[in-house]
Design a protein around this motif. Structure first.
Motif, PDB file in Angstrom:
ATOM      1  N   GLY A  44      33.773  44.446  51.410  1.00  0.00           N
ATOM      2  CA  GLY A  44      33.521  45.329  50.269  1.00  0.00           C
ATOM      3  C   GLY A  44      34.727  46.172  49.924  1.00  0.00           C
ATOM      4  O   GLY A  44      35.065  46.353  48.751  1.00  0.00           O
ATOM      5  N   ARG A  45      35.400  46.676  50.946  1.00  0.00           N
ATOM      6  CA  ARG A  45      36.608  47.478  50.703  1.00  0.00           C
ATOM      7  C   ARG A  45      37.712  46.635  50.054  1.00  0.00           C
ATOM      8  O   ARG A  45      38.395  47.084  49.144  1.00  0.00           O
ATOM      9  CB  ARG A  45      37.114  48.095  52.002  1.00  0.00           C
ATOM     10  CG  ARG A  45      36.231  49.205  52.518  1.00  0.00           C
ATOM     11  CD  ARG A  45      36.697  49.666  53.887  1.00  0.00           C
ATOM     12  NE  ARG A  45      35.723  50.511  54.511  1.00  0.00           N
ATOM     13  CZ  ARG A  45      35.856  51.835  54.630  1.00  0.00           C
ATOM     14  NH1 ARG A  45      36.931  52.423  54.174  1.00  0.00           N
ATOM     15  NH2 ARG A  45      34.915  52.540  55.211  1.00  0.00           N
ATOM     16  N   ARG A  46      37.865  45.389  50.529  1.00  0.00           N
ATOM     17  CA  ARG A  46      38.875  44.506  49.938  1.00  0.00           C
ATOM     18  C   ARG A  46      38.541  44.215  48.474  1.00  0.00           C
ATOM     19  O   ARG A  46      39.417  44.225  47.607  1.00  0.00           O
ATOM     20  CB  ARG A  46      38.985  43.204  50.729  1.00  0.00           C
ATOM     21  CG  ARG A  46      39.902  43.304  51.928  1.00  0.00           C
ATOM     22  CD  ARG A  46      40.217  41.937  52.511  1.00  0.00           C
ATOM     23  NE  ARG A  46      39.054  41.275  53.065  1.00  0.00           N
ATOM     24  CZ  ARG A  46      38.600  41.434  54.310  1.00  0.00           C
ATOM     25  NH1 ARG A  46      39.237  42.234  55.130  1.00  0.00           N
ATOM     26  NH2 ARG A  46      37.535  40.792  54.733  1.00  0.00           N
ATOM     27  N   ALA A  47      37.267  43.950  48.205  1.00  0.00           N
ATOM     28  CA  ALA A  47      36.854  43.673  46.824  1.00  0.00           C
ATOM     29  C   ALA A  47      37.106  44.883  45.933  1.00  0.00           C
ATOM     30  O   ALA A  47      37.584  44.751  44.803  1.00  0.00           O
ATOM     31  CB  ALA A  47      35.380  43.272  46.780  1.00  0.00           C
ATOM     32  N   ALA A  48      36.797  46.071  46.437  1.00  0.00           N
ATOM     33  CA  ALA A  48      37.025  47.286  45.648  1.00  0.00           C
ATOM     34  C   ALA A  48      38.508  47.481  45.367  1.00  0.00           C
ATOM     35  O   ALA A  48      38.890  47.885  44.264  1.00  0.00           O
ATOM     36  CB  ALA A  48      36.455  48.502  46.375  1.00  0.00           C
ATOM     37  N   ARG A  52      40.352  47.674  41.633  1.00  0.00           N
ATOM     38  CA  ARG A  52      40.972  48.934  41.228  1.00  0.00           C
ATOM     39  C   ARG A  52      42.207  48.645  40.408  1.00  0.00           C
ATOM     40  O   ARG A  52      43.088  47.899  40.802  1.00  0.00           O
ATOM     41  CB  ARG A  52      41.338  49.739  42.458  1.00  0.00           C
ATOM     42  CG  ARG A  52      41.802  51.140  42.121  1.00  0.00           C
ATOM     43  CD  ARG A  52      41.959  51.949  43.357  1.00  0.00           C
ATOM     44  NE  ARG A  52      40.656  52.029  43.997  1.00  0.00           N
ATOM     45  CZ  ARG A  52      40.468  52.428  45.238  1.00  0.00           C
ATOM     46  NH1 ARG A  52      41.475  52.774  45.974  1.00  0.00           N
ATOM     47  NH2 ARG A  52      39.261  52.482  45.742  1.00  0.00           N
ATOM     48  N   GLN A  53      42.246  49.219  39.229  1.00  0.00           N
ATOM     49  CA  GLN A  53      43.404  49.040  38.349  1.00  0.00           C
ATOM     50  C   GLN A  53      43.894  50.411  37.920  1.00  0.00           C
ATOM     51  O   GLN A  53      43.090  51.324  37.718  1.00  0.00           O
ATOM     52  CB  GLN A  53      43.009  48.244  37.108  1.00  0.00           C
ATOM     53  CG  GLN A  53      42.540  46.853  37.409  1.00  0.00           C
ATOM     54  CD  GLN A  53      42.100  46.135  36.148  1.00  0.00           C
ATOM     55  OE1 GLN A  53      42.350  46.584  35.045  1.00  0.00           O
ATOM     56  NE2 GLN A  53      41.431  45.023  36.310  1.00  0.00           N
ATOM     57  N   PRO A  54      45.180  50.560  37.763  1.00  0.00           N
ATOM     58  CA  PRO A  54      45.685  51.855  37.303  1.00  0.00           C
ATOM     59  C   PRO A  54      45.229  52.124  35.863  1.00  0.00           C
ATOM     60  O   PRO A  54      45.028  51.200  35.074  1.00  0.00           O
ATOM     61  CB  PRO A  54      47.205  51.706  37.373  1.00  0.00           C
ATOM     62  CG  PRO A  54      47.461  50.245  37.422  1.00  0.00           C
ATOM     63  CD  PRO A  54      46.233  49.593  37.991  1.00  0.00           C
ATOM     64  N   ALA A  55      45.055  53.379  35.571  1.00  0.00           N
ATOM     65  CA  ALA A  55      44.656  53.763  34.213  1.00  0.00           C
ATOM     66  C   ALA A  55      45.794  53.454  33.245  1.00  0.00           C
ATOM     67  O   ALA A  55      46.969  53.565  33.592  1.00  0.00           O
ATOM     68  CB  ALA A  55      44.333  55.249  34.175  1.00  0.00           C
TER      69      ALA A  55
END
Length: 92
Positions: A44-48, A52-55
């Protein structure tokens, strides 16, 4: 889980001292349920992290501007709805 919730949470958070973490590692080799839980957490942490993408650039400025425009629109609507009432601005 079977009484290991607190230890499992501490292990996943990296909050166990080295000796307790070593004991927990040994426990994971013997306990299929705890092993699966740790693997699911790591997956789950890897998927998150992958999601995650920078704004985009200037996003904060655009959001602040949109909030100001919306607030001004609400204030103008209140003035139109109650033309005889003058609202004082709050001072901080």
């Amino acid at each position: 889980m079977h009484g290991h919730d607190r230890l499992l949470g501490a292990f996943l958070a990296g909050a166990l001292d080295p000796a307790a973490a070593r004991r927990w590692d040994e426990h994971l080799l013997e306990c299929e349920q705890c092993w699966r839980t740790v693997q699911e957490d790591r997956d789950g942490r890897r998927a998150a992290e992958l999601l995650r993408q920078p704004a985009p650039p200037l996003l904060a400025d655009r959001v602040a501007f949109a909030v100001e425009v919306a607030a001004a629109g609400r204030a103008a609507a209140r003035r139109r709805a109650h033309p005889g009432i003058r609202l004082r601005r709050r001072t901080q």
